[in-house]
Structure formats: C-alpha cells, structure tokens
Scaffold this active site. Structure first.
Site, PDB file in Angstrom:
ATOM      1  CE  LYS A 176     -29.898 -48.217  10.723  1.00 29.98           C
ATOM      2  NZ  LYS A 176     -29.580 -49.708  10.643  1.00 29.98           N
ATOM      3  CB  CYS A 285     -12.563 -48.878   9.480  1.00 35.42           C
ATOM      4  SG  CYS A 285     -12.512 -47.954  11.023  1.00 35.42           S
ATOM      5  CD  GLU A 384     -12.934 -51.689   4.793  1.00 35.80           C
ATOM      6  OE1 GLU A 384     -12.473 -51.295   5.867  1.00 35.80           O
ATOM      7  OE2 GLU A 384     -13.941 -51.186   4.244  1.00 35.80           O
TER       8      GLU A 384
END
Length: 493
Positions: A176, A285, A384
């Site tokens: 996905k 990330c 973040e």
C-alpha cells in the site's frame, strides 16, 4: 484526459471494487498528474487472496532460493532499463530533485542485487543434543503474505528495502503506497511480472491510509506488516499486530542530533549540517534537525550554514540548476509553516528563511530555515517537523551535549563532527541512536543494517540481519535410533 491507474492484483491491473479514484498532483506546479484507484477493504481482500494463492502455488513455493535470486537480478536489470522514467515520475509525484532521484535510481538496483545474493545464504544449523541418536537442526522459512506500507518521501527506495528481503526469503507481498506517490510503485510491480515473478507474488493496492492501509493492517491473512512512516501511525500498527501475535517492522520518526565539536573542520561540518537538514527539503526521517555546536565555533558555523541556506536555489525540481524543491503536499507545507510560527512564539529567532519563496510556480515551496535562541524544552526542538527547518544550539562540554542529544523520545540517527578519534568512538557508543555518522551524514548502503531506538522504530531494515525479519525459525528433531521407543511409564534400570 487525465491518465487513470488501477490497482495491481494477481499480475494485472484491477479496477477498484467501488469504482472510486483520487487525484494526484505535482507539488511544484499543482498540475493534475493522474488518477489512482481508491482502495477499500474489498480490494485488500482480493490482493491478499492473490498473494496467499501465489505463496502456496508450487511455481513460487517450490522455486529454489537460487532461482529467486535470479528473478531479483532480472528485476534489478529492468530497473536500470527504466530508471529515467521512474526518476521523472517520482520527481513529479513528490517534488524531489530529478538529479537526486536519478541518483537513487542508480543505487536502487544494488539493493536488489544484494538480496539476490542473500536469497540462498539463509540457513539453519545443527544443534548439539544430549543423545547422539537424536538429530536436532533448525531452518528458516518464509512467513507468508507480507503487508508493506510505504511513505511518499522516497517511495521506490523504501519499498525496495522491504520488497527485496521479503521476496528473497520466499514471501509474497501486498503493498500500500502513499496516496501521494502511487504511480512508480505500480510501475515497479509491473516490472516484477516482466522479470518473471509469478502472478500474485507482488500486489499493489492504492488509496488512503485510513481505508486501504487500515484494512491491510487488520487483515487476518497477513503474516507481517512492514511500515515506514510516522510514530503515531506506527504505534497503532504495533498495537494491532501485537493483538494478533504477528510480526511488524517499523521505521518511524526522528529528531536527529548533528553535533559539531570545536576541533571539527568547520567548513566540512557546515556542509554536513546543510546536507543533513536541507537535502530533500528536510523530508526525511533521518534529518539532522537538532544542531548542537560547541560555543567556540558556534558563530562561525552559524554564519556558514545561514549563508549557504540563503544561496540555495529553489525552484522546479526537474531543472538541473534547482537545489531545493517543494514540500510534497499542502498539508505538509502548512505543518512546516505552523512549526516555524510556533518556534517564534516560543522565543526562537529566525536567522534565515521562515517563509514561502516566490518561484512563479505556485507549488508548496518553503525556504530553508535556521532557528536560533532555542532550547531542548521547545516543541520545535522536540517534535518532528519533516521540513527544511534547523534548530541550532550552543554547548560547552561533551557530557552536556550527550545529555541534550539523548533527551528525546526518538533514536534514529545522529551525526558527530570531530577530529578526535577517541571522542568519535565515545560519542558513537553513548548516543541513543541506531545509526551514528562521524564526519559525514546520510551515508547509506543496502549492506548496512538500520534500526531505530526508542520511538523511532522496531526491527531491522537493510543488511544480512533484515532477512530474519522476513523468516521464521523452525526447530526439527529426528530420532535416528531404529530400535523400539521406550514406554514412558516404565522405569529404566
């Protein structure tokens, strides 16, 4: 007419069960690129059924590991042949620089070649027992159907880091992709069939995370979920998989420290800071978003980083002169902008950037931004942002910066800049991060394992260790004594 893409199930395009599609746009120009199928639980059911049938099909089940490796090599060759098409599509989908995507596509086959070589290197061992007449040995087996949920920032690379070891181990997949970057994953799935993988071994269901993604995570036919994305979503996935006693590999968020000591080469360190936070518009990330600089070189490094940030060329990512493209979608732009506003409200000063540049393109662009006057208590330092925003702070001692660097819920990566070899080893040992770079940043290899500590993830991606993530261990006992089996209720003399 806008091009339309269906799911890829059982080796061919498959229209969505309810006939619904969603639109994907170019984040640099806001032009509509294509429509993709909006997947539902019914579409996921079809894909998992196809993957399960393929897993049990002798065409795949009985294929030798060596021949699985041959298929992965052929897939790598096809990626090379189609690299320019894939790079351009990925740039148009998520706004990354075309030259960066060309670089990623040049390195992508190496992941496939590496795992092709590992396919027939997965082996068990003989285990000593108390009796020479009993043979005990172990073997590793594939899990079954793996659900892979991949993000928008590096779709092909992060999908391949899951697909390659999963296929090398003999699993089948349902992927996905992010709703922002569906096209290249669908094309990649087509290449797996062209390479010779049996129908149903690789399937793709496109759509929204709350719909198709959630259905995949909850599906009872899935043996493992491998996810790259936000920590919040990863926590929900971990909870779901734990309740069903299936495995998960989670590569999640980060708020990585990039630490510059007073003895560092300041020019190199400045470029390392720039690369760590402004490359890929900070949408990675491992971004070095928390920059700690020894007070003796703080002003010098800040000046160099700010100057380079101001000179970065912002524009169309397809243009060879462009150094910074747009953020991937509108909500991401709003998030980054709101965090800068929050930082200022908390007391931060903007050394450079902080707003939207005028590019004439109308896309989701945001200036490279440097914040000063910040500390570890501020949300812009703790949370973040996933954008081109660096928070730069001074420090005085090694112990102080270690405490500051480790004072975070995350533990994905860290950078250290120093000429002191002993300090480099000390810092590498004491930093709470799965990856530590010394005098470099963002170096990667399919051969090097990557793991997040704390809220940055569970499990290992890349390297030999990742093969264990996609296999299960079986212990087999064989009695070689041909004599009668003793009655367990009769005492032996």
């Amino acid at each position: 007419m806008t091009q339309r893409y269906d799911h890829f199930i059982n080796g061919r395009a498959a229209a969505p069960a309810d006939g619904e599609y969603f639109t994907s746009t170019n984040p640099a120009t806001l032009e509509v690129l294509y429509e993709a199928a909006r997947g539902t639980a019914e579409d996921v059911n079809r894909a998992v059924a196809a993957a399960d049938a393929a897993f049990r099909n002798p065409l795949w089940r009985d294929l030798s590991p060596t021949k699985r490796g041959h298929l992965l090599r052929r897939l790598a060759d096809l990626v090379v042949e189609n690299a320019e098409e894939l790079a351009l599509q990925e740039t148009e989908d998520n706004g990354k620089l075309l030259r960066e995507m060309r670089g990623q596509l040049a390195g992508l086959p190496e992941y496939l070649y590496y795992y092709a070589g590992l396919a027939d290197k997965v082996q068990g061992s003989q285990v000593p027992t108390s009796s020479i007449e009993v043979l005990n040995y172990t073997q590793r087996e594939p899990l079954g159907v793996v659900g892979a949920i991949t993000p928008w920032n590096s779709p092909l690379t992060l999908t391949t880091s899951k697909l390659a070891p999963a296929l090398a181990a003999g699993n089948t997949l349902v992927i996905k992709p992010s709703e922002y970057t569906s096209r290249t994953i669908l094309r990649f799935a087509e290449l797996t069939v062209q390479a010779g993988f049996p129908d149903g071994v690789v399937n793709v269901v496109t759509g929204m995370g709350a719909e198709a993604g959630a259905a995949l995570v909850e599906h009872p036919g899935i043996a493992k979920i491998s996810f790259t994305g936000s920590t919040a979503t990863g926590a929900r996935i971990a909870s779901s998989t734990a309740a069903r006693f299936i495995g998960c590999t989670l590569e999640l968020g980060g708020k990585s420290p990039n630490i510059v000591f007073g003895d560092a080469d300041v020019d190199n360190a400045a470029m390392g800071v720039v690369a760590g936070i402004f490359a890929a518009a900070g949408q990675t990330c491992i971004a070095g978003s928390r920059v700690f600089v020894h007070r003796s070189v703080y002003d010098e490094l800040l000046e160099k980083v700010a100057a380079r940030a101001q000179s970065i060329v912002i524009g169309d990512p397809r243009d060879a002169a462009t150094e910074l493209g747009p953020l991937a979608f509108e909500a991401q732009l709003e998030k980054v902008s709101s965090y800068v506003d929050l930082g200022v409200a908390e007391g931060a000063q903007i050394a450079t950037g902080g707003g939207r540049p005028e590019t004439g393109l109308g896309g989701y662009f945001f200036e490279p931004t440097v914040l000063t006057g910040v500390d570890n208590s501020m949300r812009v330092v703790r949370e973040e942002i996933f954008g081109p925003v660096a928070a730069i702070m001074p420090f005085d001692t090694e112990d102080e910066v270690l405490a500051l660097a480790n004072d975070t819920e995350y533990g994905l990566a860290a950078g250290v800049w120093t000429q002191n070899l002993a300090r480099a080893h000390r810092m590498s040992r004491r930093l709470d991060a799965g990856t530590v770079w010394v005098n470099t940043y963002r170096a990667m290899s399919p051969m090097s394992p990557r793991q997040g500590f704390k809220s940055s993830g569970v499990g290992i991606e890349h390297g030999l260790e990742s093969m264990n993530e996609y296999t299960r261990l079986k212990s087999i006992w064989i009695n070689t004594d041909e004599g009668p089996v003793a009655d367990p209720f009769t005492l032996r003399s």
